[in-house]
Design an enzyme around this catalytic site. Sequence first.
Site, PDB file in Angstrom:
ATOM      1  N   HIS A 180       4.376   2.240  -8.227  1.00 25.06           N
ATOM      2  CA  HIS A 180       3.420   1.127  -8.219  1.00 25.06           C
ATOM      3  C   HIS A 180       2.510   1.208  -9.441  1.00 25.06           C
ATOM      4  CE1 HIS A 180       4.132   1.483  -3.718  1.00 25.06           C
ATOM      5  NE2 HIS A 180       4.393   0.212  -3.940  1.00 25.06           N
ATOM      6  N   GLY A 205       0.813  -1.215   0.000  1.00 26.99           N
ATOM      7  CA  GLY A 205       0.000   0.000   0.000  1.00 26.99           C
ATOM      8  C   GLY A 205       0.845   1.262   0.000  1.00 26.99           C
ATOM      9  N   ALA A 206       0.218   2.389   0.387  1.00 24.89           N
ATOM     10  CA  ALA A 206       0.867   3.706   0.295  1.00 24.89           C
ATOM     11  C   ALA A 206       1.411   3.876  -1.128  1.00 24.89           C
ATOM     12  CB  ALA A 206       1.964   3.868   1.347  1.00 24.89           C
ATOM     13  N   LEU A 207       0.515   3.688  -2.074  1.00 20.15           N
ATOM     14  CA  LEU A 207       0.931   3.555  -3.472  1.00 20.15           C
ATOM     15  C   LEU A 207       1.330   4.887  -4.096  1.00 20.15           C
ATOM     16  CD1 LEU A 207      -1.847   1.039  -4.558  1.00 20.15           C
ATOM     17  CD2 LEU A 207       0.446   0.557  -3.691  1.00 20.15           C
ATOM     18  N   HIS A 208       2.276   4.818  -5.037  1.00 19.61           N
ATOM     19  CA  HIS A 208       2.756   6.001  -5.769  1.00 19.61           C
ATOM     20  C   HIS A 208       2.903   5.608  -7.237  1.00 19.61           C
ATOM     21  CE1 HIS A 208       6.520   3.817  -5.540  1.00 19.61           C
ATOM     22  NE2 HIS A 208       6.446   3.816  -4.213  1.00 19.61           N
ATOM     23  N   GLN A 236      15.473  -7.824  -3.406  1.00 21.69           N
ATOM     24  CA  GLN A 236      14.203  -8.544  -3.233  1.00 21.69           C
ATOM     25  C   GLN A 236      13.816  -9.262  -4.536  1.00 21.69           C
ATOM     26  OE1 GLN A 236      10.486  -7.122  -1.140  1.00 21.69           O
ATOM     27  NE2 GLN A 236       9.934  -6.485  -3.189  1.00 21.69           N
ATOM     28  N   ASP A 256      13.738  -2.352  -5.352  1.00 19.65           N
ATOM     29  CA  ASP A 256      14.102  -3.393  -4.384  1.00 19.65           C
ATOM     30  C   ASP A 256      14.841  -4.485  -5.152  1.00 19.65           C
ATOM     31  OD1 ASP A 256      12.828  -2.406  -1.882  1.00 19.65           O
ATOM     32  OD2 ASP A 256      11.070  -2.450  -3.161  1.00 19.65           O
ATOM     33  N   ARG A 272       7.990   5.451   1.577  1.00 16.34           N
ATOM     34  CA  ARG A 272       8.603   6.106   2.740  1.00 16.34           C
ATOM     35  C   ARG A 272       8.860   7.590   2.500  1.00 16.34           C
ATOM     36  NH1 ARG A 272      11.402   0.864   3.589  1.00 16.34           N
ATOM     37  NH2 ARG A 272      10.673   0.132   5.611  1.00 16.34           N
ATOM     38  N   SER A 291       9.160   6.142  -3.415  1.00 13.03           N
ATOM     39  CA  SER A 291       9.066   5.176  -2.325  1.00 13.03           C
ATOM     40  C   SER A 291       7.917   5.586  -1.422  1.00 13.03           C
ATOM     41  CB  SER A 291      10.367   5.216  -1.506  1.00 13.03           C
ATOM     42  OG  SER A 291      10.169   4.620  -0.244  1.00 13.03           O
TER      43      SER A 291
HETATM   44  O1  PAF Z   1       8.072  -4.728  -2.015  1.00  5.58           O
HETATM   45  C1  PAF Z   1       7.122  -4.762  -1.203  1.00  5.58           C
HETATM   46  O2  PAF Z   1       6.298  -3.851  -1.122  1.00  5.58           O
HETATM   47  C2  PAF Z   1       6.981  -5.956  -0.271  1.00  5.58           C
HETATM   48  O3  PAF Z   1       8.217  -6.410   0.140  1.00  5.58           O
HETATM   49  C3  PAF Z   1       6.132  -7.102  -0.868  1.00  5.58           C
HETATM   50  C4  PAF Z   1       6.808  -7.700  -2.097  1.00  5.58           C
HETATM   51  C5  PAF Z   1       4.766  -6.584  -1.239  1.00  5.58           C
HETATM   52  C6  PAF Z   1       5.974  -8.223   0.158  1.00  5.58           C
HETATM   53  O4  PAF Z   1       5.326  -7.768   1.317  1.00  5.58           O
END
Ligand code: PAF
Length: 280
Positions: free
Chosen positions: A37, A31-34, A153, A150, A187, A185
Amino acid sequence: MKVINSIQELQSELSNYKKKQQSVGFVPTMGALHDGHASLMKKSSAENGVTVASIFVNPTQFNDQNDLLKYPRTLEADCVLLEACGVDIVFAPEVSEMYPEVDTRQFDYAPLDTVMEGAHRPGHFNGVCQIVSKLFDAVTPDKAYFGEKDYQQLAIIRKMVQELKYPIEIVGCPIVRENDGLAMSSRNARLSDEERKNALNISKTLFKSCTFANDHSVSETKAMVENAIKDAAGLELEYFEIVDGDTLQNVANWDDANSIMGCITVFCGDVRLIDNIKYK
Ligand code: PAF
């Protein structure tokens, strides 16, 4: 667009699309989309018959409880953005839906998950793999979309998909930046005006280092970035590593790998920001 909270309802809704042989695109988020996303959502809607976005602030990937508490939660605004991006289903479960019992699974993708974020945020990637595998099991998508911001990730999720043999294509999408260069982000919303100005030195330094790298060694480039961040107002460097883009291990020379990335994490006040840059 439907907002669904339970796995059972999600699967029954998705079965309508699957019966019609429609491909399922999936974008997991907290969430907290930008706009970063939004670019993932738009790509998924363009490439699939149905797009599912999940919004779930996953407690198991936060090694810092304060960070979990402060994580912005903006479901209503998120839904406006998702609808505009052509998302069909929003999956927004409660913690009890995703973790009816404690998840004790351990994912070990060393050495990918032991460096950089893995070294500084113990247990973080284990939590990410726990939730992403649960979400993959719930959604069973054909394609899943992740941002390259990320970077580590993304590499770990690709590894998990390969190891667990998920029939899912992982699509990495480029970092989306603000006009002035700051990587988008969730954040960033927590930065004060002054911190926002200070944060700009992160991307500026990374961009500068790309030109610098043309006629300097890996260690000189690393030192240049470290010193620039140390000298910048209001920033505290956690790490900057120059790594092989596939193995994420440090390189000593520019010829050591086909793909080379610079990955950085910086505290700006108490906001932890990450960014990266491709050298080759
Ligand atoms: O990148 C993220 O926002 C998170 O790490 C994810 C992939 C949604 C998993 O909670």
